[in-house]
Every structure is written in structure tokens, then in C-alpha cells.
Design a protein around this motif. Sequence first.
Motif, PDB file in Angstrom:
ATOM      1  N   SER A   1       0.833  -1.210   0.000  1.00 40.57           N
ATOM      2  CA  SER A   1       0.000   0.000   0.000  1.00 40.57           C
ATOM      3  C   SER A   1       0.865   1.257   0.000  1.00 40.57           C
ATOM      4  CB  SER A   1      -0.964  -0.009   1.190  1.00 40.57           C
ATOM      5  OG  SER A   1      -0.240   0.127   2.392  1.00 40.57           O
ATOM      6  N   SER A   2       1.973   1.244   0.757  1.00 40.19           N
ATOM      7  CA  SER A   2       2.802   2.450   0.815  1.00 40.19           C
ATOM      8  C   SER A   2       3.499   2.719  -0.507  1.00 40.19           C
ATOM      9  CB  SER A   2       3.846   2.328   1.924  1.00 40.19           C
ATOM     10  OG  SER A   2       3.218   2.069   3.146  1.00 40.19           O
ATOM     11  N   SER A   3       3.729   1.663  -1.284  1.00 36.52           N
ATOM     12  CA  SER A   3       4.411   1.863  -2.558  1.00 36.52           C
ATOM     13  C   SER A   3       3.506   2.568  -3.570  1.00 36.52           C
ATOM     14  CB  SER A   3       4.870   0.523  -3.122  1.00 36.52           C
ATOM     15  OG  SER A   3       3.772  -0.207  -3.613  1.00 36.52           O
ATOM     16  N   LEU A   4       2.224   2.653  -3.237  1.00 38.58           N
ATOM     17  CA  LEU A   4       1.275   3.296  -4.149  1.00 38.58           C
ATOM     18  C   LEU A   4       0.795   4.650  -3.616  1.00 38.58           C
ATOM     19  CD1 LEU A   4      -0.749   0.068  -4.965  1.00 38.58           C
ATOM     20  CD2 LEU A   4       0.706   1.309  -6.575  1.00 38.58           C
ATOM     21  N   LYS A   5       1.503   5.168  -2.580  1.00 43.33           N
ATOM     22  CA  LYS A   5       1.075   6.428  -1.965  1.00 43.33           C
ATOM     23  C   LYS A   5       1.913   7.595  -2.489  1.00 43.33           C
ATOM     24  CE  LYS A   5      -0.250   4.476   2.529  1.00 43.33           C
ATOM     25  NZ  LYS A   5       0.250   4.277   3.906  1.00 43.33           N
TER      26      LYS A   5
ATOM     27  N   PRO B   1      -4.199   4.798   1.147  1.00 40.39           N
ATOM     28  CA  PRO B   1      -3.604   5.959   0.466  1.00 40.39           C
ATOM     29  C   PRO B   1      -4.669   7.034   0.218  1.00 40.39           C
ATOM     30  CG  PRO B   1      -3.110   3.908  -0.696  1.00 40.39           C
ATOM     31  CD  PRO B   1      -4.142   3.581   0.333  1.00 40.39           C
ATOM     32  N   SER B   2      -4.252   8.332   0.298  1.00 40.56           N
ATOM     33  CA  SER B   2      -5.213   9.397  -0.008  1.00 40.56           C
ATOM     34  C   SER B   2      -5.519   9.384  -1.507  1.00 40.56           C
ATOM     35  CB  SER B   2      -4.649  10.749   0.411  1.00 40.56           C
ATOM     36  OG  SER B   2      -3.442  11.008  -0.276  1.00 40.56           O
ATOM     37  N   GLU B   3      -4.528   9.024  -2.290  1.00 41.02           N
ATOM     38  CA  GLU B   3      -4.792   8.753  -3.706  1.00 41.02           C
ATOM     39  C   GLU B   3      -3.807   7.690  -4.165  1.00 41.02           C
ATOM     40  OE1 GLU B   3      -3.232  11.374  -6.619  1.00 41.02           O
ATOM     41  OE2 GLU B   3      -2.244  12.663  -5.161  1.00 41.02           O
ATOM     42  N   LEU B   4      -4.239   6.871  -5.093  1.00 48.82           N
ATOM     43  CA  LEU B   4      -3.348   5.830  -5.608  1.00 48.82           C
ATOM     44  C   LEU B   4      -2.484   6.407  -6.712  1.00 48.82           C
ATOM     45  CD1 LEU B   4      -5.640   2.688  -5.816  1.00 48.82           C
ATOM     46  CD2 LEU B   4      -3.709   3.058  -4.298  1.00 48.82           C
ATOM     47  N   THR B   5      -1.164   6.173  -6.628  1.00 44.86           N
ATOM     48  CA  THR B   5      -0.278   6.678  -7.660  1.00 44.86           C
ATOM     49  C   THR B   5       0.809   5.652  -7.964  1.00 44.86           C
ATOM     50  OG1 THR B   5       1.417   8.305  -8.147  1.00 44.86           O
ATOM     51  CG2 THR B   5       0.976   7.898  -5.828  1.00 44.86           C
ATOM     52  N   ILE B   6       1.189   5.576  -9.232  1.00 42.65           N
ATOM     53  CA  ILE B   6       2.297   4.679  -9.566  1.00 42.65           C
ATOM     54  C   ILE B   6       3.598   5.464  -9.701  1.00 42.65           C
ATOM     55  CG2 ILE B   6       0.907   2.881 -10.674  1.00 42.65           C
ATOM     56  CD1 ILE B   6       1.967   4.215 -13.369  1.00 42.65           C
ATOM     57  N   ARG B   7       3.540   6.747  -9.326  1.00 43.33           N
ATOM     58  CA  ARG B   7       4.714   7.616  -9.383  1.00 43.33           C
ATOM     59  C   ARG B   7       5.973   6.989  -8.733  1.00 43.33           C
ATOM     60  NH1 ARG B   7       5.915  11.398 -12.804  1.00 43.33           N
ATOM     61  NH2 ARG B   7       8.032  11.819 -12.148  1.00 43.33           N
ATOM     62  N   PRO B   8       5.850   6.423  -7.509  1.00 46.19           N
ATOM     63  CA  PRO B   8       7.051   5.844  -6.882  1.00 46.19           C
ATOM     64  C   PRO B   8       7.735   4.806  -7.774  1.00 46.19           C
ATOM     65  CG  PRO B   8       5.285   5.940  -5.287  1.00 46.19           C
ATOM     66  CD  PRO B   8       4.687   6.353  -6.593  1.00 46.19           C
ATOM     67  N   TYR B   9       6.927   4.047  -8.508  1.00 49.56           N
ATOM     68  CA  TYR B   9       7.510   2.997  -9.347  1.00 49.56           C
ATOM     69  C   TYR B   9       8.291   3.580 -10.522  1.00 49.56           C
ATOM     70  CZ  TYR B   9       5.094  -0.595  -6.772  1.00 49.56           C
ATOM     71  OH  TYR B   9       4.696  -1.427  -5.773  1.00 49.56           O
ATOM     72  N   ILE B  10       7.969   4.831 -10.894  1.00 52.25           N
ATOM     73  CA  ILE B  10       8.719   5.488 -11.965  1.00 52.25           C
ATOM     74  C   ILE B  10       9.966   6.140 -11.384  1.00 52.25           C
ATOM     75  CG2 ILE B  10       8.614   7.324 -13.704  1.00 52.25           C
ATOM     76  CD1 ILE B  10       5.491   6.740 -13.672  1.00 52.25           C
TER      77      ILE B  10
ATOM     78  N   VAL C   1      13.594  11.065   3.354  1.00 57.06           N
ATOM     79  CA  VAL C   1      13.468   9.622   3.236  1.00 57.06           C
ATOM     80  C   VAL C   1      12.225   9.336   2.409  1.00 57.06           C
ATOM     81  CG1 VAL C   1      13.370   7.464   4.467  1.00 57.06           C
ATOM     82  CG2 VAL C   1      14.532   9.390   5.503  1.00 57.06           C
ATOM     83  N   TYR C   2      12.446   8.841   1.189  1.00 59.93           N
ATOM     84  CA  TYR C   2      11.319   8.578   0.295  1.00 59.93           C
ATOM     85  C   TYR C   2      10.734   7.197   0.590  1.00 59.93           C
ATOM     86  CZ  TYR C   2      13.368  12.476  -2.227  1.00 59.93           C
ATOM     87  OH  TYR C   2      13.878  13.701  -2.570  1.00 59.93           O
ATOM     88  N   TRP C   3       9.939   7.125   1.666  1.00 61.02           N
ATOM     89  CA  TRP C   3       9.449   5.807   2.079  1.00 61.02           C
ATOM     90  C   TRP C   3       8.611   5.144   0.998  1.00 61.02           C
ATOM     91  CZ3 TRP C   3      11.698   3.042   5.422  1.00 61.02           C
ATOM     92  CH2 TRP C   3      12.318   3.614   6.530  1.00 61.02           C
ATOM     93  N   ASN C   4       7.850   5.927   0.248  1.00 58.69           N
ATOM     94  CA  ASN C   4       7.035   5.291  -0.795  1.00 58.69           C
ATOM     95  C   ASN C   4       7.925   4.660  -1.868  1.00 58.69           C
ATOM     96  OD1 ASN C   4       7.876   7.817  -1.558  1.00 58.69           O
ATOM     97  ND2 ASN C   4       5.973   8.414  -2.584  1.00 58.69           N
ATOM     98  N   GLN C   5       9.040   5.355  -2.176  1.00 59.54           N
ATOM     99  CA  GLN C   5       9.949   4.766  -3.159  1.00 59.54           C
ATOM    100  C   GLN C   5      10.690   3.556  -2.590  1.00 59.54           C
ATOM    101  OE1 GLN C   5      12.464   7.271  -5.560  1.00 59.54           O
ATOM    102  NE2 GLN C   5      11.179   9.049  -5.144  1.00 59.54           N
ATOM    103  N   ILE C   6      11.056   3.659  -1.298  1.00 56.58           N
ATOM    104  CA  ILE C   6      11.741   2.509  -0.683  1.00 56.58           C
ATOM    105  C   ILE C   6      10.843   1.274  -0.743  1.00 56.58           C
ATOM    106  CG2 ILE C   6      12.691   1.588   1.461  1.00 56.58           C
ATOM    107  CD1 ILE C   6      13.506   4.382   2.231  1.00 56.58           C
TER     108      ILE C   6
END
Lengths: 333, 284
Positions: free
Chosen positions: B36-40, B53-62, B247-252
Motif C-alpha cells: 500500500s505504501s508503494s502506491l502512496k 492511500p489518499s490517492e493511488l499513484t504509480i509515481r514511486p515505481y517510476i 526519506v522517500y518511504w514510498n519509493q523505498i
Amino acid sequence: MTTTTAPAEAVRKTSPGAADGHPRRPGRIRRAGLPYLLLLPALLLELLVHLVPMVIGIVMSFKELTQFYIRDWTTAPWTGLRNYAMSVDFNAPVGEALLHSFLVTCAFTVLSVGLCWLIGTAAAVFMQDTFRGRGVLRALFLVPYALPVYAAVITWVFMFQHDNGLVNHVLHDQLGLTDKPSFWLIGDNSFYALLTVSVWKGWPFAFLIVMAGLQNIPRELYEAAALDGAGMWQQLRRITLPSLRPVNQVLVLVLFLWTFNDFNTPYVLFGKAAPEAADLISVHIYQASFVTWNFGTGSAMSVLLLLFLLVVTGVYLLLTSSGSTRGRRRGAA
Amino acid sequence: MTRSPMAPPRSFLWSRRIFLTLLTGFVLVPVYVMISSSLKPLADVTGEFRWLPSELTIRPYIDIWSTVPLAKYFVNSLIVAGAATVCSVVIAVFSAYAVSRYDFRGKRVFTVTVLSTQMFPGILFLLPLFLLYVNIGNATGIALFGSRGGLILTYLTFSLPFSIWMLIGYLESVPRDLDEAALVDGCGPLGALFRVVVPAAIPGIVAVAVYAFMTAWGEVLFASVMTNDTTRTLAVGLQGYSTLNDVYWNQIMAASLVVSVPVVAGFLLLQRYLVTGLTAGAVK
């Protein structure tokens, strides 16, 4: 497999192995060089990566090996037993810290191994019979074991964060169990944080091994017990647990050695400086070596650790193998 | 595996239900947090923890690929773990075949020595091995320190003892009559090994391969000392997200998930073999 045994049975009578004094194990053909040749790669690699470095490590522990000598470590002066004396002088800071780290590691290992074994065995026993969703559950339970250590532990680091972590959110904000958010990765709580992560990561291995061990218990034992009127719990106590003895003997030892030597979990969880309450011995020695650049003392500590593990393993195998021939066979293997 | 013909008592069923439910929760919570955090968006992971998540995003994966050179680390890990696995399995098969099929002097010494290396604290030979690799490099020009080769060599010996031990057990369960028949048919010992014993031992070999790959993929201590910028593996590279100011926890979490997928998927696909391999081998 059953179709091939019948013709092979006939072949065995005429095979060369049967004639040379090995009637029980006709497959073992004596041929002088070949087995050694087959073992050679494994032997060379073990020598290069484990045994030679270990000998070097032991030699280093008798030297005063500071950063000045690291370019050419052989020129470092000999110090006799001084590194060892320093490590076990429990009144001086170095020895005192080592003793503290050792005791923390002992407590941590006993709790972690005990919990991993208990949870793993309970889960395996509960999942011995088929029920709906058993396959899915089994796959799910193996996930913590399959995850790479750093990926799993870093997730726990996030969960243990003071301000934005899940643990404080649940305990403090949602359940109101604590007065204020706690620190989990520093201070005394770090011991429990480490224990939780270690158990979460370690119990599926016990589960896997016990599950495999359960498959080797003959069904007839349970059927006979059921005919005699033994209930489920009695079967568990009288058949399942005793049958798992040889498996448990190896399992507990392996868990003990892995947990006691564990470096990866505390290193990823706390970074280079572990809090005092969770100062496991591997990280402690790593720090003593690489932060103070005193490799001689670090090596002496490592050798002491190895000696301790050897003694514990020896005593353990002696104690658990006596009185049971099956146990003895396992212990030798 | 069904056990008794009788239906289990209610007390057993209830304890099972409660225990397995609690355990599932314990296992799943971190997995859920990771996914879930990877999509925040970043704001969700820097403020108070949110279950959803307040909104779902695939930004961290990019972003994970540009924040640190993740692709390079990924390739390094793949090469190191892949090569270590192949070598470890081949060497373990040879050793296990020798031990299970031949009588020779020093057999016990060999098995005991190899197994006892399991108890060595990694910290004891970290520095000596480092010095050894540097010295070999200076003397022969073979770069072991800092290279993938050195790491492959190190990792394959980590998984070797347990692999040999497990395969010895597994090969014992492959009927000797099979390879004898092959010998009688004119195969040499190696022919018998590759044409008959190896195919019959595939579950055990797969189990060992999975174990070897996981060992190499997850190791941190030696990877952090023995790699440099070009050979860095995921185990070290993943720490790059948290040494920066933010610390970019969503990216981690996204990166953790990406590096976990190959091993977890492989493991779950092959876990049936692992249990079979363990049953016939290690715990027999």
C-alpha cells in the motif's frame, strides 16, 4: 519409479558391486580417484573462502593490527594474548561492552529460537490435515522467509518509525495503549523491535522443516492410535512430537547458529550503530573492527565467539544424541 | 496429508482457527504496508501513518529508477546471484554424488568439515577474506575484491554446505539400482550421474537452487564491504533511498517490492519442490 525397479533388481545380481564384499550396498563401487575428483571443487572453494580466512583470522587475533598495518598486515607486531586479555577484561570498557553484547545476544537468541520453533511447529501441526485454503495459507506463510532480508527489514523500519510508522499509529493513536508515541529503534524498546522482526522472518523456516518432517510420519501410526481411542491431542503428544525429535534436533541447532550469528537483520534495522539494548554480537564485533580500526581485537572477539559456538554445539549434540540411536545418526550427519 | 479417519474435536478446530487467523495477520501486515505504501504519494508517508492511500499513484515505481541507479544494481544482483546459484548447484551435485555413491577415506571428515563451516560467524572471516582477495589481486592480477567474481565466489560457498547436505540426503533416496543399470549399460560414472541420477533428483536440485539463489540475493554484510560503485548489488543499493535528506518511504517500499518479486514468485512457484526435496533429503 516403481516400473524401473523390477528390471534393475535383476541387474543387481550380476552387477560388479555385489561381488566385492559389499553385499548390503552393491552400488558403492570402489574407484580410488573419482570421488576425490568430484569433491575437489567444493574442497578448494571451502578452503579459499572459509578455512584459509579463518586461519588468517586466528593469526590476526595475536597481532596488534591497527590501521597503520592494514596495507601489509603481516608486518603488524605480535602481541601474544593481549587482544584476548583486553576482550575478556570485564572491568575495562572494551570487555564490559563485549560481555553486555554477549548477554543481549544470548537472551535474544533464546527468545527468538524458542518463538520461531513454537510458532513454526504449531502452524505445521495445525496444517497437517487438509482443509479449504490450506495451500494458499501455506504459500502465504512462506512469504516472510522468501523475501530478501533487506526488503523485509526495511519495511519493518518504516513500520517502527516514531512519527509516521504503523506501530505507533496503532498502539497510540488507534488503541490509546501508550501515553505518547514510543521510540522503537533506539533505547530499550529496540530489543523487542529486533525480536519481532527476527521471529517474523525466522519462523517460516521452522514451519517448512517441521512440515517436511511431518510427511515422514507413517499414517498407520495415527490410524492405530485412533483405533485405540487416542484423541487428536493425545496423538499430538504421543506420536507427532516424539516422531519429530530427530528433525527438531537439527532444526533447533541450525536456528540457534543462524540467530546467534545474525548480522543482516540488526544491521538493516538499526544501521551501523546498534542501540545498546539490541547490540548483537556480530554487529558489535563489526563496529569494534571497522569503526575503531582495531582489527586485532575484533579478530580475537570473533575467535572467542567461534569457540563459544563450538562448545555449545558440541554439548548440545552430546546431550540430545544420548539415549536415542536415531538422534545419534542425525547428530553425526 | 490426511491423518486420522476421525473428525477432529471442536477444541482442535477452534484453536486452529484462532491461531491461524492471528498468524495470518502477523504475516500479512508488513506485506500490506509494503504494497500500500508503494502506491502512496510522498505526503502520505511523511505524515501520520495512513492505512489507505489518499490517492493511488504509480509515481514511486517510476521515480525509483532515477533516484538511485536501481537498474544497474538489479543487473548486478542478477548476475551475481545467478552465477553463484549455477556454480553452487553443479558443485553440490558432484560432491553429494561422491559422498552418497562411493566409499572413500576422509568421507566423514569432508562432510563434518563442510557442515561445520555453517557455524562460522561471518564476521570472523570478513576481514581476512577481504585481505586475501586484495592479496590475490596484487599477486596474480585477478581482481576479486570489488568485482562480481569475488562476490560470486563468496556467495556460492555460503550456500554450498547446506546444499551438499540436502542433496546427499536426496540422492540417498534415488535408488542405486538406477545408476547401476546405467553403469551396466555402458555409461561411465559421470554418464550415470547426468543421464540417470540428476533427472531423478530434479526436485532436490531445484530446492537447492532456490536456496542458493535466495542466499545470494539477500546477503548484506559482504555485499556492503566487497562491492564498489559499478558492482554494487541491491542489498546495498536499496539503502541509497534513506541516506538522502528526505526519506522517500514510498519509493523505498516500491523498490523493496520490485526486488522481492523475482525471489518470492520463484520461491512460491517452486515451494512444492522445496518441501519434497526437504522431505526426502534433509529431514529424512
